[in-house]
Design a protein around this motif. Structure first.
Motif, mmCIF file in Angstrom:
data_model
loop_
_atom_site.group_PDB
_atom_site.id
_atom_site.type_symbol
_atom_site.label_atom_id
_atom_site.label_comp_id
_atom_site.label_asym_id
_atom_site.label_seq_id
_atom_site.Cartn_x
_atom_site.Cartn_y
_atom_site.Cartn_z
ATOM 1 N N ASN A 140 16.297 4.722 -9.205
ATOM 2 C CA ASN A 140 15.072 4.520 -9.978
ATOM 3 C C ASN A 140 15.315 5.074 -11.373
ATOM 4 O OD1 ASN A 140 14.622 7.314 -9.801
ATOM 5 N ND2 ASN A 140 12.792 7.144 -8.527
ATOM 6 N N GLU B 1 8.978 4.578 -7.328
ATOM 7 C CA GLU B 1 9.628 3.889 -6.220
ATOM 8 C C GLU B 1 11.134 4.039 -6.308
ATOM 9 O OE1 GLU B 1 8.597 -0.206 -5.851
ATOM 10 O OE2 GLU B 1 9.956 -0.543 -4.157
ATOM 11 N N PRO C 179 4.891 8.798 -0.584
ATOM 12 C CA PRO C 179 5.119 7.354 -0.437
ATOM 13 C C PRO C 179 5.290 6.959 1.032
ATOM 14 C CG PRO C 179 7.168 8.434 -1.019
ATOM 15 C CD PRO C 179 6.121 9.519 -0.892
ATOM 16 N N TYR D 207 7.365 3.964 3.260
ATOM 17 C CA TYR D 207 8.381 2.927 3.212
ATOM 18 C C TYR D 207 8.386 2.156 4.519
ATOM 19 C CZ TYR D 207 10.466 4.579 -1.143
ATOM 20 O OH TYR D 207 10.688 4.898 -2.461
ATOM 21 N N LEU E 42 9.365 0.361 -0.430
ATOM 22 C CA LEU E 42 8.081 1.020 -0.650
ATOM 23 C C LEU E 42 6.942 0.038 -0.418
ATOM 24 C CD1 LEU E 42 6.711 3.652 -1.872
ATOM 25 C CD2 LEU E 42 6.537 2.330 -3.980
ATOM 26 N N ASP F 215 2.038 4.158 -2.163
ATOM 27 C CA ASP F 215 2.233 5.592 -2.388
ATOM 28 C C ASP F 215 0.933 6.189 -2.914
ATOM 29 O OD1 ASP F 215 4.213 5.157 -5.468
ATOM 30 O OD2 ASP F 215 2.126 4.702 -5.032
#
Lengths: 113, 115
Positions: free
Chosen positions: A94, A101, B34, B36, B46, B49
């Motif tokens: 990221n 994310e 988050p 997943y 993801l 979140d």
């Protein structure tokens, strides 16, 4: 396709050997994260690199090491391999400037025999 | 360090029912949570979140709630569909600025949606 690539896809090796896993992050991402996924331990964070420097460490064994190169690709080196090191190894990337994310690569499946 | 517990480890529901997965965390300074989804043989992705300054977040059929006092957060999936079948991972992290940041994951919940 997340834009993160990992090679090789599969690796079979013997105990005591050393292997290198490679990861190329998404274009523009500065952070690379390495994870180990095994059936009994879930997703375990190993280490994070940001723009070439180590930034965070998890439960990474001393036999394991990593680095991030100037072109931002990263390598995870696993040495003195044991049967218990058999697992799926993911890298993720990221931008690295916040809790955003993480984009995971397809993983490298390591089998130690 | 942070410890994240996730329950249940497996969950089977009928198509159209709701599914709830719960996680607890140990570090009261954690501020990012988050979720997943990992389909069989695929990479984790993801799905939603939440940050600690909000209590709930929704995205279509998916919602996450956070209770900071009790240090737990939950994933809610409504009107489940067979394509929701996957392993779901919760995670927590304490982000305090800069570029060092790590996620601690729960051990995952295998959700099966039966048609």
């Amino acid at each position: 396709d997340s834009g993160v690539t990992q090679t090789p896809k599969h690796l079979i090796t013997a105990t005591g050997q050393r292997v290198t896993l490679r990861c190329s992050p998404r274009s523009g991402d500065l952070s690379v994260y390495w994870y180990q996924q095994s059936l009994d331990q879930g997703l375990q964070f190993l280490i994070q690199y940001y723009n070439g420097e180590e930034r965070a460490k998890g439960n990474i064994l001393e036999r394991f090491s990593a680095q991030q190169f100037p072109d931002l690709h990263s390598e995870l080196n696993l040495s003195s391999l044991e049967l218990g090191d058999s697992a799926l190894y993911f890298c993720a990337s990221n931008p690295g400037t916040g809790p955003y994310e993480q984009y995971f690569g397809p993983g490298t499946r390591l089998t130690v025999t | 360090g942070e410890n994240v517990e996730q329950h249940p480890s497996t969950l089977s529901v009928q198509e159209g029912d709701s599914a709830v997965i719960k996680c607890t965390y140990s570090d009261s300074a954690s501020n990012y949570f988050p979720w997943y989804k990992q389909e069989l043989g695929k990479r984790p992705q993801l799905i939603i979140d939440i940050r600690s300054n909000v209590g709930e977040k929704k995205d279509q059929r998916i919602a996450v709630t956070l209770n900071k006092t009790a240090k737990h957060f939950s994933l809610h999936i409504t009107e489940t569909q067979p394509e929701d079948s996957a392993v779901y991972f919760c995670a927590a992290s304490r982000y305090s600025g800069g570029s060092n940041y790590k996620l601690t994951f729960g051990k995952g919940t295998l959700l099966t949606v039966n048609p």
